[in-house]
Design a protein around this motif. Structure first.
Motif, PDB file in Angstrom:
ATOM      1  N   ALA A  42      47.229  18.780  27.817  1.00 53.72           N
ATOM      2  CA  ALA A  42      47.226  17.555  26.843  1.00 53.72           C
ATOM      3  C   ALA A  42      46.608  17.756  25.615  1.00 53.72           C
ATOM      4  CB  ALA A  42      46.540  16.518  27.704  1.00 53.72           C
ATOM      5  N   THR A  43      47.200  17.115  24.555  1.00 51.22           N
ATOM      6  CA  THR A  43      46.547  17.065  23.143  1.00 51.22           C
ATOM      7  C   THR A  43      46.369  15.828  22.972  1.00 51.22           C
ATOM      8  OG1 THR A  43      48.174  19.095  22.875  1.00 51.22           O
ATOM      9  CG2 THR A  43      47.279  17.955  20.970  1.00 51.22           C
ATOM     10  N   LEU A  44      44.996  15.655  22.162  1.00 47.03           N
ATOM     11  CA  LEU A  44      44.642  14.243  21.866  1.00 47.03           C
ATOM     12  C   LEU A  44      44.547  14.530  20.097  1.00 47.03           C
ATOM     13  CD1 LEU A  44      41.875  13.640  24.313  1.00 47.03           C
ATOM     14  CD2 LEU A  44      44.211  12.960  24.573  1.00 47.03           C
ATOM     15  N   THR A  45      45.263  13.536  19.639  1.00 46.42           N
ATOM     16  CA  THR A  45      45.204  13.626  18.274  1.00 46.42           C
ATOM     17  C   THR A  45      44.537  12.342  17.597  1.00 46.42           C
ATOM     18  OG1 THR A  45      47.053  15.193  18.296  1.00 46.42           O
ATOM     19  CG2 THR A  45      46.397  14.162  15.980  1.00 46.42           C
ATOM     20  N   PRO A  46      43.190  12.349  17.287  1.00 38.86           N
ATOM     21  CA  PRO A  46      42.817  11.174  16.456  1.00 38.86           C
ATOM     22  C   PRO A  46      42.934  11.358  15.157  1.00 38.86           C
ATOM     23  CG  PRO A  46      40.942  12.394  17.107  1.00 38.86           C
ATOM     24  CD  PRO A  46      42.311  13.053  17.878  1.00 38.86           C
ATOM     25  N   GLN A  47      43.285  10.312  14.264  1.00 43.49           N
ATOM     26  CA  GLN A  47      43.672  10.385  12.939  1.00 43.49           C
ATOM     27  C   GLN A  47      43.380   9.075  12.215  1.00 43.49           C
ATOM     28  OE1 GLN A  47      48.101  10.655  12.162  1.00 43.49           O
ATOM     29  NE2 GLN A  47      47.913  10.952  14.392  1.00 43.49           N
ATOM     30  N   TYR A  48      42.734   9.429  11.055  1.00 40.91           N
ATOM     31  CA  TYR A  48      42.435   8.202  10.176  1.00 40.91           C
ATOM     32  C   TYR A  48      43.471   7.968   8.929  1.00 40.91           C
ATOM     33  CZ  TYR A  48      40.143   5.051   6.659  1.00 40.91           C
ATOM     34  OH  TYR A  48      39.739   4.097   5.960  1.00 40.91           O
ATOM     35  N   ILE A  49      44.015   6.733   8.921  1.00 44.29           N
ATOM     36  CA  ILE A  49      44.864   6.436   7.864  1.00 44.29           C
ATOM     37  C   ILE A  49      44.589   5.638   6.783  1.00 44.29           C
ATOM     38  CG2 ILE A  49      47.563   5.619   7.514  1.00 44.29           C
ATOM     39  CD1 ILE A  49      48.171   6.651  10.265  1.00 44.29           C
ATOM     40  N   HIS A  50      44.400   5.943   5.750  1.00 38.74           N
ATOM     41  CA  HIS A  50      43.598   5.122   4.717  1.00 38.74           C
ATOM     42  C   HIS A  50      44.459   3.672   4.549  1.00 38.74           C
ATOM     43  CE1 HIS A  50      41.635   3.785   1.223  1.00 38.74           C
ATOM     44  NE2 HIS A  50      42.927   3.559   0.617  1.00 38.74           N
TER      45      HIS A  50
ATOM     46  N   GLY B  41      43.559   2.516   9.292  1.00 39.84           N
ATOM     47  CA  GLY B  41      42.314   2.283  10.362  1.00 39.84           C
ATOM     48  C   GLY B  41      42.533   3.710  10.977  1.00 39.84           C
ATOM     49  N   LEU B  42      41.946   3.765  12.232  1.00 36.45           N
ATOM     50  CA  LEU B  42      41.785   4.762  13.246  1.00 36.45           C
ATOM     51  C   LEU B  42      43.037   4.705  14.250  1.00 36.45           C
ATOM     52  CD1 LEU B  42      40.616   7.330  14.182  1.00 36.45           C
ATOM     53  CD2 LEU B  42      39.383   5.792  15.809  1.00 36.45           C
ATOM     54  N   PHE B  43      43.925   6.041  14.320  1.00 32.72           N
ATOM     55  CA  PHE B  43      45.228   5.899  14.918  1.00 32.72           C
ATOM     56  C   PHE B  43      45.095   6.866  15.851  1.00 32.72           C
ATOM     57  CE2 PHE B  43      49.704   7.542  14.782  1.00 32.72           C
ATOM     58  CZ  PHE B  43      50.178   6.534  15.827  1.00 32.72           C
ATOM     59  N   ASN B  44      45.306   6.785  17.124  1.00 32.68           N
ATOM     60  CA  ASN B  44      45.408   7.848  18.183  1.00 32.68           C
ATOM     61  C   ASN B  44      46.636   8.159  18.758  1.00 32.68           C
ATOM     62  OD1 ASN B  44      42.261   8.293  18.675  1.00 32.68           O
ATOM     63  ND2 ASN B  44      42.302   6.240  18.620  1.00 32.68           N
ATOM     64  N   GLU B  45      46.810   9.620  18.745  1.00 34.80           N
ATOM     65  CA  GLU B  45      48.264  10.088  19.532  1.00 34.80           C
ATOM     66  C   GLU B  45      47.718  10.748  20.661  1.00 34.80           C
ATOM     67  OE1 GLU B  45      52.094   9.698  16.876  1.00 34.80           O
ATOM     68  OE2 GLU B  45      50.748  11.438  16.046  1.00 34.80           O
ATOM     69  N   ALA B  46      48.374  11.021  21.714  1.00 33.50           N
ATOM     70  CA  ALA B  46      48.335  11.908  22.769  1.00 33.50           C
ATOM     71  C   ALA B  46      49.567  12.126  23.553  1.00 33.50           C
ATOM     72  CB  ALA B  46      47.483  11.290  24.092  1.00 33.50           C
TER      73      ALA B  46
END
Length: 768
Positions: A264-272, A275-280
């Motif tokens: 699995a790959t978890l990709t938390p990311q912040y988009i100005h 807010g906080l956007f998460n992909e998995a």
């Protein structure tokens, strides 16, 4: 094979491992020079197969193997110790080293080697000031060590390097880089690095990424793979900006190696601004196939909530794919995509394997294929995500669709059948007329043909019957049970002539291939009492010259009485076998008007079609020119044209594409793309798409790429057209450190925009 050492004292600092094998470009062997990228000033002398530090220092205890030693001078005390001086060489099993002096304590099984010492293995070179080696345990300690890995071209140094067991290596105060000797543009520095060959990974403490000897990142602890086995840990961060994404974004992916067959790959990311956007992403590999699940989720998208009053800021996306090979011709498959709202893909999607689209497909089924038969059964549905598409134009679901095709030989004849059963459904609330209809359709087309083939040509007359049966619901024009039968006759003929010649001293074979194709179909003129479940009018192309129908799908069967005359000529290189040029032209002569329409579209009264032509030129292995078009000899107008030129240099440093698309009174676009080196290290990247009908730019890409022998950077500005026909802009940035990969997302976008760029990326550091 053991490297050479010497006994010439310590009047000057001995060269490092990298300095021993480094050569300027002009001094490298010819093969090495050819493989060296132009932005590299030099390289390493070739060695054996690539190995890592842990592999190169492998050997372990070899107490049962004899110790071989030699030197210019020797002093031996029986059963006590052996002193060797001058060009000392020591070997035990896989362990080999050379130095200026060695002292062997036979009682303790210890060997002390004074430097400068050199140990060379397959794909590996090690130097040091001095070393201690235990004959019984195989432990090796090297002080003030330098090393070179020829495969990845990675060099380094350490205050102390120890092989404490057969599988474990410890590096104290170590530095690693792929930059050339004396060029520390970047380096990984750690107070301690432990390499475990048994587990396939290493760990490091107090890790720093240094740029020009200045620390820019710090990790108190890190774990990384040292072979092909996967290892959990952080991947390189990605960052960039987008006006459609409310500014900048930063993501930090984390990889989870859960088992040998799933991860699995978890990709938390912040988009100005959002807010906080998460992909998995999760991947599962079984004995029959692979399954991939990707999801994206944001709990409160502030930008979306502000621009869409009344809408929740909670948004999500999902993509699921699976493929299975059951062998013996059977396979299974599935693809399911869904998003929370119509703007999700343009606003948020960065990793889901979903392209910008108007419909998201959900399809799953199984199929069988052999040399004579084909079978496919599946369920298929869509999510429409474009607000511009009305309910009446939304596609039908197929619940299910079953396809069978087969062929067999019957003496001199060929028999075949194509069949399809489908239940079509869509929500018909608010719809009227034929648009309300749902129901079943069965279609079969058996064919009998007499194929005749020879080296100089072919002839294939055939007769088939296209039969369709409907059982419809909510049908407003009477009884929903009816059928349609259309007889079809075809006769395809071709001749083959060739001659040999030469052009620019290159021998070639030229062919001349005339072709006659006749088709007749006796279909009822008025079929507009049949709903349109999956049918569309085909765009006329050269390939359609040899087809009896002008509709795709199964709800219309075209009427026709036509003869196609076509001619193709090919030029084949007799040295390489490559097709260097192909010219094709053809036209259809209609003997009767075409009356079958798809609600008004598809009829015709002209007695001949436009001239359809194709040209394919491959004058060089690196250059291809394709052009196709339709020209009306009656009016002298060009109805349609498509041209595309693609070029790449042999090493893919130079890339160029030039395209033009024209459709009379509908579309005219010009597309230009290129990657052009302005120096050995700096390249310009660009693409421009201009729509003459709209009189505006509908896509652009412009940026720079810098390469040197151990790192590169790409920065591009991209403009792209959104679903609401607005031109949005974003900046993409990527830094790649040779041997470590890269961060950012520019490369993938450039590869989609410019033909050949993905291959250029693969060859960036001289790997053809």
């Amino acid at each position: 094979m053991l490297g050479l050492g010497g006994a010439n004292g310590h009047a000057q600092t001995p060269p490092s491992a990298a300095e021993i094998d480094w050569r300027p470009r002009a001094e490298l062997p010819e093969d090495a020079r050819q493989a060296l990228p132009p932005f590299c000033e030099g390289g390493y002398l070739p060695s054996g197969p690539a190995e890592g530090v842990a592999s190169a220092l492998a050997g372990g205890a070899a107490a049962d193997l004899p110790l071989e030693a030699s030197g210019l001078n020797a002093r031996y005390e029986i059963d006590q110790e052996l002193l060797l001086q001058g060009d000392v060489r020591i070997r035990q099993g896989q362990f080999q080293v050379s130095g200026s002096q060695a002292l062997y304590n036979q009682t303790e099984g210890a060997v002390s080697v004074q430097g400068p010492l050199v140990s060379r293995g397959s794909g590996f070179l090690l130097t040091g000031d001095d070393a201690d080696y235990n004959v019984q345990t195989g432990r090796l300690d090297v002080n003030t060590a330098t090393f070179l890995l020829h495969g990845p071209e990675m060099r380094g140094h350490a205050s102390r390097l120890a092989r404490i067991s057969e599988q474990q290596v410890v590096i104290q105060d170590g530095l690693l880089t792929t930059c050339g000797p004396g060029q520390n543009d970047w380096a990984i520095v750690a107070s301690e690095i432990r390499l475990d060959r048994a587990e396939g990974f290493g760990t490091a403490r107090h890790v720093r990424l240094e740029v020009l000897d200045v620390p820019v990142f710090y990790w108190p602890w890190a774990s990384f793979p040292i072979d092909d086995r996967r290892k959990s840990g952080f991947l390189y961060p990605q960052f960039g900006s987008s006006s459609a994404g409310s500014g900048g974004f930063l993501s930090v992916p984390y990889y989870l190696n859960l088992a040998p067959n799933y991860d699995a790959t978890l990709t938390p990311q912040y988009i100005h601004g959002r807010g906080l956007f998460n992909e998995a992403e999760g991947r599962y590999l079984s004995s029959v196939g692979e399954t991939v699940l990707q999801v994206g989720y944001i709990a409160n998208d502030s930008e979306f909530a502000d621009t869409n009053p009344g809408e929740s800021g909670e948004r999500w996306g999902l993509d699921f794919t699976t493929e299975a090979d059951f062998r013996s011709g059977w396979r299974g498959y599935g693809d399911f995509s869904a998003v929370s709202d119509n703007d999700y893909l343009s606003d948020l999607n960065r990793s889901l394997a979903i392209n910008q689209a108007t419909h998201l497909q959900r399809k799953g089924g199984f199929s069988y294929r052999s040399a004579q038969q084909y079978f496919d059964a599946y369920l298929n549905d869509y999510q429409t995500i474009s607000e511009r598409i009305s309910n009446a134009n939304k596609p039908y679901a197929q619940l299910p669709e079953v396809i069978y095709a087969g062929q067999a030989e019957a003496g001199v004849f060929e028999t075949s059948v194509e069949s399809q059963y489908t239940y079509f459904y869509r929500d018909n609330e608010g719809l009227t007329g034929l648009e309300r209809a749902n129901g079943q359709r069965f279609r079969a087309r058996p064919e009998l043909a007499l194929p005749m083939r020879a080296l100089w040509g072919f002839s294939r007359p055939s007769f088939s019957v296209d039969y369709t049966r409907y059982e419809l619901e909510d049908y407003v024009l009477g009884d929903g049970s009816f059928d349609r039968t259309v007889p079809i006759a075809e006769w395809d003929n071709g001749l083959y002539f060739d001659r040999q010649g030469s052009l620019f001293d290159v021998p070639y074979n030229q062919t001349l291939e005339p072709r006659l194709y006749y088709a007749w179909a006796d279909a009822d003129a008025d079929q507009n009492d049949i709903p349109d479940f999956d049918t569309a009018l085909q765009t006329f192309r050269f390939d359609q010259l040899f087809q009896p129908g002008r509709f795709t799908g199964g709800d219309r069967v075209a009427d026709t009485n036509q003869l196609t005359v076509a001619l193709t000529s090919r030029f084949n290189d007799l040295v390489t076998g490559a097709e260097r040029a192909r010219f094709s032209i053809g036209q259809v002569q209609y003997f009767e008007d075409r009356e079958v329409t798809l609600f008004g579209a598809g009829a015709g009264t002209r007695s001949r079609s436009p001239l359809a032509g194709e040209v394919v030129l491959n004058p060089l292995d690196t250059l291809e020119i394709r052009s196709s078009g339709l020209w009306d000899p009656d009016t002298g107008d060009t109805e349609e044209g498509r041209s595309l030129l693609t070029f790449h240099s042999t090493d893919y440093r130079y890339l160029a594409t030039l395209g033009h698309t024209y459709s009379q009174d509908q579309l005219e676009q010009t597309d230009v793309g290129a990657v052009f080196p302005v120096t050995d290290r700096v390249s310009v990247i660009g693409r421009w798409v201009y729509d003459s009908e709209l009189d505006r730019t509908v896509g652009s890409l412009a940026g720079l790429e810098y390469n040197n022998c151990c790192w590169s950077v790409q920065m591009v500005h991209q403009g792209y057209l959104t679903d609401d026909q607005q031109l949005e802009n974003r900046i993409l940035f990527q830094v790649q450190l040779k041997g470590l990969g890269g961060s950012g997302g520019a490369s993938a976008q450039i590869s989609e925009a410019i033909y050949g760029f993905d291959e250029r990326e693969r060859r960036r550091y001289g790997t053809p």
